[in-house]
Scaffold this motif. Structure first.
Motif, mmCIF file in Angstrom:
data_model
loop_
_atom_site.group_PDB
_atom_site.id
_atom_site.type_symbol
_atom_site.label_atom_id
_atom_site.label_comp_id
_atom_site.label_asym_id
_atom_site.label_seq_id
_atom_site.Cartn_x
_atom_site.Cartn_y
_atom_site.Cartn_z
ATOM 1 N N LEU A 53 -5.363 -38.071 5.998
ATOM 2 C CA LEU A 53 -5.249 -36.690 5.518
ATOM 3 C C LEU A 53 -3.787 -36.318 5.324
ATOM 4 O O LEU A 53 -2.938 -36.695 6.131
ATOM 5 C CB LEU A 53 -5.844 -35.711 6.541
ATOM 6 N N LEU A 54 -3.491 -35.580 4.280
ATOM 7 C CA LEU A 54 -2.205 -34.929 4.090
ATOM 8 C C LEU A 54 -2.478 -33.721 3.206
ATOM 9 O O LEU A 54 -2.734 -33.851 2.009
ATOM 10 C CB LEU A 54 -1.168 -35.847 3.442
ATOM 11 N N GLU A 55 -2.469 -32.540 3.826
ATOM 12 C CA GLU A 55 -2.828 -31.313 3.124
ATOM 13 C C GLU A 55 -1.795 -30.235 3.397
ATOM 14 O O GLU A 55 -1.027 -30.325 4.350
ATOM 15 C CB GLU A 55 -4.212 -30.835 3.569
ATOM 16 N N TYR A 56 -1.819 -29.205 2.546
ATOM 17 C CA TYR A 56 -0.876 -28.091 2.674
ATOM 18 C C TYR A 56 -1.625 -26.765 2.649
ATOM 19 O O TYR A 56 -2.639 -26.623 1.969
ATOM 20 C CB TYR A 56 0.133 -28.109 1.519
ATOM 21 N N SER A 57 -1.084 -25.812 3.388
ATOM 22 C CA SER A 57 -1.551 -24.434 3.349
ATOM 23 C C SER A 57 -0.307 -23.555 3.257
ATOM 24 O O SER A 57 0.816 -24.048 3.392
ATOM 25 C CB SER A 57 -2.362 -24.109 4.614
ATOM 26 N N LEU A 58 -0.512 -22.281 3.046
ATOM 27 C CA LEU A 58 0.598 -21.345 2.912
ATOM 28 C C LEU A 58 0.364 -20.173 3.851
ATOM 29 O O LEU A 58 -0.743 -19.609 3.872
ATOM 30 C CB LEU A 58 0.671 -20.859 1.462
ATOM 31 N N THR A 59 1.394 -19.819 4.629
ATOM 32 C CA THR A 59 1.227 -18.687 5.536
ATOM 33 C C THR A 59 1.050 -17.401 4.744
ATOM 34 O O THR A 59 1.631 -17.229 3.671
ATOM 35 C CB THR A 59 2.411 -18.553 6.514
ATOM 36 N N GLY A 60 0.178 -16.545 5.257
ATOM 37 C CA GLY A 60 -0.125 -15.281 4.594
ATOM 38 C C GLY A 60 -1.367 -15.350 3.724
ATOM 39 O O GLY A 60 -1.705 -14.378 3.059
ATOM 40 N N THR A 61 -2.063 -16.490 3.740
ATOM 41 C CA THR A 61 -3.235 -16.647 2.876
ATOM 42 C C THR A 61 -4.564 -16.551 3.615
ATOM 43 O O THR A 61 -5.604 -16.461 2.973
ATOM 44 C CB THR A 61 -3.188 -18.001 2.132
ATOM 45 N N VAL A 62 -4.550 -16.562 4.938
ATOM 46 C CA VAL A 62 -5.794 -16.501 5.717
ATOM 47 C C VAL A 62 -5.628 -15.389 6.750
ATOM 48 O O VAL A 62 -5.144 -15.605 7.866
ATOM 49 C CB VAL A 62 -6.123 -17.857 6.374
ATOM 50 N N LEU A 63 -6.029 -14.183 6.363
ATOM 51 C CA LEU A 63 -5.664 -12.986 7.115
ATOM 52 C C LEU A 63 -6.443 -12.756 8.398
ATOM 53 O O LEU A 63 -6.032 -11.925 9.210
ATOM 54 C CB LEU A 63 -5.751 -11.766 6.196
#
Length: 123
Positions: free
Chosen positions: A54-64
């Motif tokens: 696995l190698l994935e990305y998320s962005l802060t502020g997107t899952v409130l």
């Protein structure tokens, strides 16, 4: 950035009531040096799960449901036990690390199907 405390396993429905045992994930919040929500930061998650890399990305502020600077990764559709197989860290826009890798375990337990990892800016 550094973690605020060790990764903590909780029941996912604690933060999102419609979540049941058909979910396993990792998520949390990121705070700046003044303890304000730090949005727009890339979160990188990697490792091995069910024989896959696995190698994935998320962005802060997107899952409130975690808070204003929340992020989340869905790992599986059921809880699976892993030991030191997964990690998470913060990276800049060039995908260079701005925190250490935080290795975490997961559990084959519906009451511990969400791993919380919160970060805070330290300089």
């Amino acid at each position: 950035y550094a973690i605020i405390s060790a990764p903590n396993a909780i029941e996912a429905s604690t933060l999102k009531p419609d979540r049941d045992c058909k979910f396993m994930g990792v998520g949390g919040n990121v705070f700046d040096i003044q303890n304000r929500p730090a949005t727009g930061i890339l979160v990188q998650m990697g490792g091995y799960l069910k024989g896959e890399t696995l190698l994935e990305y998320s962005l802060t502020g997107t899952v409130l449901h975690y808070g204003p600077a929340g992020y989340e990764f869905t790992l599986a559709d059921k809880p699976i036990a892993t030991r030191k197989a997964l990690w998470i860290r913060l990276v800049d826009q060039a995908k260079q690390p701005i925190s250490e890798k935080v290795v975490f375990d997961t559990y084959d337990d519906c009451a511990r199907n969400l791993i919380l990892v919160n970060f805070k800016q330290i300089k």
